[in-house]
Design a protein around this motif. Structure first.
Motif, short mmCIF file in Angstrom:
data_model
loop_
_atom_site.label_atom_id
_atom_site.label_comp_id
_atom_site.label_asym_id
_atom_site.label_seq_id
_atom_site.Cartn_x
_atom_site.Cartn_y
_atom_site.Cartn_z
N VAL A 10 -5.46 7.58 2.15
CA VAL A 10 -4.55 8.14 1.17
C VAL A 10 -3.32 8.65 1.93
O VAL A 10 -3.43 9.61 2.69
CB VAL A 10 -5.23 9.30 0.43
N PRO A 11 -2.18 8.01 1.78
CA PRO A 11 -0.99 8.48 2.50
C PRO A 11 -0.57 9.87 2.01
O PRO A 11 -0.69 10.18 0.83
CB PRO A 11 0.09 7.46 2.13
N LEU A 12 -0.10 10.70 2.92
CA LEU A 12 0.45 12.01 2.57
C LEU A 12 1.98 11.98 2.59
O LEU A 12 2.63 12.94 2.20
CB LEU A 12 -0.06 13.09 3.53
N GLU A 13 2.52 10.88 3.09
CA GLU A 13 3.98 10.71 3.18
C GLU A 13 4.28 9.26 2.81
O GLU A 13 3.52 8.38 3.17
CB GLU A 13 4.46 10.97 4.62
N GLN A 14 5.43 9.02 2.10
CA GLN A 14 5.72 7.65 1.69
C GLN A 14 5.94 6.74 2.89
O GLN A 14 5.43 5.63 2.93
CB GLN A 14 6.93 7.62 0.76
N ARG A 15 6.75 7.20 3.85
CA ARG A 15 6.86 6.43 5.09
C ARG A 15 5.75 6.98 5.97
O ARG A 15 5.93 7.95 6.70
CB ARG A 15 8.21 6.66 5.77
N CYS A 16 4.63 6.34 5.88
CA CYS A 16 3.37 7.00 6.24
C CYS A 16 3.15 7.23 7.72
O CYS A 16 3.11 6.31 8.52
CB CYS A 16 2.23 6.16 5.70
N VAL A 17 3.01 8.48 8.11
CA VAL A 17 2.49 8.82 9.42
C VAL A 17 1.12 9.47 9.22
O VAL A 17 0.13 9.07 9.80
CB VAL A 17 3.45 9.76 10.18
N ARG A 18 1.07 10.46 8.33
CA ARG A 18 -0.20 11.15 8.10
C ARG A 18 -0.91 10.61 6.87
O ARG A 18 -0.28 10.30 5.86
CB ARG A 18 0.06 12.65 7.89
N ASN A 19 -2.21 10.52 6.95
CA ASN A 19 -2.96 10.11 5.78
C ASN A 19 -4.35 10.75 5.83
O ASN A 19 -4.79 11.22 6.88
CB ASN A 19 -3.07 8.59 5.72
N ILE A 20 -5.00 10.80 4.69
CA ILE A 20 -6.40 11.24 4.66
C ILE A 20 -7.26 9.99 4.64
O ILE A 20 -7.01 9.06 3.88
CB ILE A 20 -6.69 12.12 3.43
N ASP A 21 -8.24 9.97 5.51
CA ASP A 21 -9.06 8.78 5.68
C ASP A 21 -10.51 9.12 5.32
O ASP A 21 -10.99 10.20 5.63
CB ASP A 21 -8.99 8.37 7.16
N ASN A 22 -11.16 8.20 4.63
CA ASN A 22 -12.60 8.32 4.40
C ASN A 22 -13.29 7.53 5.48
O ASN A 22 -13.19 6.31 5.50
CB ASN A 22 -12.96 7.72 3.04
N PHE A 38 -1.78 5.13 -12.62
CA PHE A 38 -2.05 4.95 -11.18
C PHE A 38 -1.43 3.64 -10.70
O PHE A 38 -0.71 3.60 -9.71
CB PHE A 38 -3.56 4.95 -10.91
N PHE A 39 -1.70 2.56 -11.43
CA PHE A 39 -1.20 1.25 -10.99
C PHE A 39 0.33 1.16 -11.11
O PHE A 39 0.98 0.58 -10.26
CB PHE A 39 -1.87 0.11 -11.76
N GLU A 40 0.87 1.75 -12.18
CA GLU A 40 2.32 1.68 -12.35
C GLU A 40 3.06 2.40 -11.23
O GLU A 40 4.14 2.00 -10.83
CB GLU A 40 2.73 2.27 -13.70
N SER A 41 2.46 3.48 -10.72
CA SER A 41 3.16 4.25 -9.69
C SER A 41 2.79 3.79 -8.27
O SER A 41 3.34 4.30 -7.30
CB SER A 41 2.84 5.74 -9.85
N SER A 42 1.85 2.81 -8.17
CA SER A 42 1.46 2.34 -6.83
C SER A 42 2.58 1.53 -6.19
O SER A 42 3.25 0.77 -6.88
CB SER A 42 0.23 1.44 -6.92
N PRO A 43 2.75 1.63 -4.87
CA PRO A 43 3.67 0.71 -4.20
C PRO A 43 3.13 -0.71 -4.36
O PRO A 43 1.92 -0.92 -4.24
CB PRO A 43 3.63 1.16 -2.74
N PRO A 44 3.99 -1.69 -4.66
CA PRO A 44 3.48 -3.04 -4.96
C PRO A 44 2.76 -3.67 -3.76
O PRO A 44 3.14 -3.47 -2.62
CB PRO A 44 4.73 -3.84 -5.33
N LEU A 45 1.73 -4.43 -4.05
CA LEU A 45 0.93 -5.11 -3.04
C LEU A 45 1.76 -6.17 -2.35
O LEU A 45 2.39 -7.00 -3.00
CB LEU A 45 -0.27 -5.76 -3.75
N LYS A 46 1.73 -6.16 -1.00
CA LYS A 46 2.46 -7.20 -0.25
C LYS A 46 1.65 -8.48 -0.21
O LYS A 46 0.43 -8.44 -0.21
CB LYS A 46 2.72 -6.72 1.18
#
Lengths: 312, 312
Positions: A54-66, A12-20
């Protein structure tokens, strides 16, 4: 915990986009911990608050939100500060802030006026709410009793939680995690995600979501094993709530699970722990009382006992 | 438009959870329109702003969100007010507000102080931003040039849009829809939705989403056929953007489509219409200039032409 759990977490962490701004966050965090420990404020708590996306697209427009207003986390933070704790408030951007719960929804439209075009004034009806939002909040931040760190995605949240847990390691049993954030259970792994916006216009859309690895086990066993740890369980169905909270207590080996039902969560919660279940209610005879007043009192007592037992 | 489209729309509205406070919204809306038409302010625009959510559970914890800061809608609203329009600002709760775009993220922590414990002051660096947020916004609302109406879900958004369109009918060609909101393309029909929180813990989750019926056609043909209508197309892939905007122009018979690409949307947009494509850029020699300054000027010109042609 199985090695499979650890593999899932690593991947999970290896595939995460790096923290800004990771360096900036680390610097703030270490400065905050050092300032408090050298200043004699011994206890520190990380309060997490609001929902992750949770983004559904890498260049995020849609996401699932809790969905979570962040009210619980904000109110608890104020109570922890009052009880003498240093608080790292890890919150979802845009959710409820400590000391700002009494402000109206549209504060700039409703709270203020410039009667003579130069001096700002607060409408009489909102003086107390604005004073709290400004004075109490600024005092808590200025005296390093409160550090606010925002997140949006599940990737940001889990990377920041890991940073904080690692930074808390030296504080030992005097540190606490109070995990009120509503963390996504399901996500689309970053590497399998579409880069561009999902196209509409061709029938129904099927989405397959993978489970987010349960970081709570790793937090307890690897990241900060000495910290006192409180997790939350929210359900909409009261019939399964206590059962699910009890299972979570056993599975993740946390010190207590705060069980709350969506429709009654502002009136009462149940603190589930190995010493039994305690119902905590709002003092209904005081109109301004909130359930967090009594909840944090109980949690702080339990933490005191835990610290004492750790030293014997 | 096919009758199938109309059937889909009817069944969408019939199965939607009813709008709360509908009477209150209608009263505000009709009062606002009447005040402006009797006061001689002839033109009125409905600016939609921010993204809609799609609940995944009836007692909603999880939802799919279309991310949008609401910056475009807020900035456009300020420019429409400046151009003499009455503006109904239909916005997603919590997104960017008109006259508040220059405030810092955490305004109560950063903008204010109570130097002597009684009188509030604004920090010198934020005086202009706070004055705008308070004075300009209050003036626009007090003089009935701005009506703010919040939504969260796709159900609320579409029901409110229908109310507004119906209320605008009498204004005819002087009314405009400027549809900057990011509306969900997919949803889970309310009747097929689970009541309680989706359980985690048993493998991957598959979700099937249905398409939201395209309300833009109904808005144009049934709800407010005389209104001037501007829609938006956002893509992350610039290669397909103009093509998709052109297709939307033909399909929905709107008067123009504002095409914007996610990464450059604050610098330029393309206004696609039957009279050709016009690139609109921010005045880059003025640091405080925004692309909406030039965009709204163009749209207002087009609207003037449209009104003139409607009367001949």
């Amino acid at each position: 915990m199985s090695s499979m759990g650890e593999d899932e977490v690593s991947s999970f962490f290896e595939s995460s986009p790096p923290l800004k701004k990771m360096e900036d966050i680390l610097q703030k965090l270490n400065g905050f911990i050092e300032h408090n420990s050298s200043g004699g404020r011994r206890r520190i708590v990380c309060v997490t608050s609001g929902g992750t996306t949770v983004p559904l697209e890498q260049r995020c427009v849609r996401n699932i939100d809790n969905f979570s207003s962040g009210n619980r986390g904000a109110a608890s933070t104020e109570n922890f500060v009052k009880a003498g704790y240093a608080v790292v408030f890890l919150y979802r951007s845009g959710t409820c802030q400590p000391y700002c719960r009494s402000l109206p929804d549209d504060p700039f439209l409703e709270c203020f006026q410039f009667p003579d075009n130069t001096n700002i004034q607060v409408h009489a009806s909102h003086v107390e709410a604005v004073k709290m939002a400004v004075m109490d909040q600024q005092a808590a931040v200025a005296e390093a009793r409160l550090l606010k760190l925002p997140f949006t995605t599940i990737y940001e949240y889990l990377q920041m939680l890991r940073l904080i847990a690692t930074a808390f390691k030296d504080v030992g049993p005097c540190s606490m995690f109070y995990l009120a954030a509503a963390v996504s259970d399901f996500y689309v792994p970053w590497n399998s995600m579409t880069e561009h916006k999902i196209e509409s216009g061709s029938g129904p859309l099927d989405i397959r979501l993978a489970q987010v690895p349960k970081m709570l086990s790793i937090l307890r066993t690897n990241w900060a094993p000495q910290a006192f740890c409180i997790s939350f369980k929210l359900e909409t169905d009261s019939k399964i709530l206590i059962d699910k909270a009890t299972k979570a207590l056993g599975k993740y080996k946390v010190h207590a699970v705060v069980a709350n039902e969506l429709s009654t969560r502002k009136e009462e919660v149940v603190v589930v722990s190995s010493s039994g279940n305690v119902v905590v209610r709002r003092d209904s005879d005081k109109p301004e009382a909130i359930v967090e007043d009594n909840l944090i009192r109980l949690i702080v007592d339990r933490h005191s006992t835990y610290i004492k037992e750790s030293h014997t």
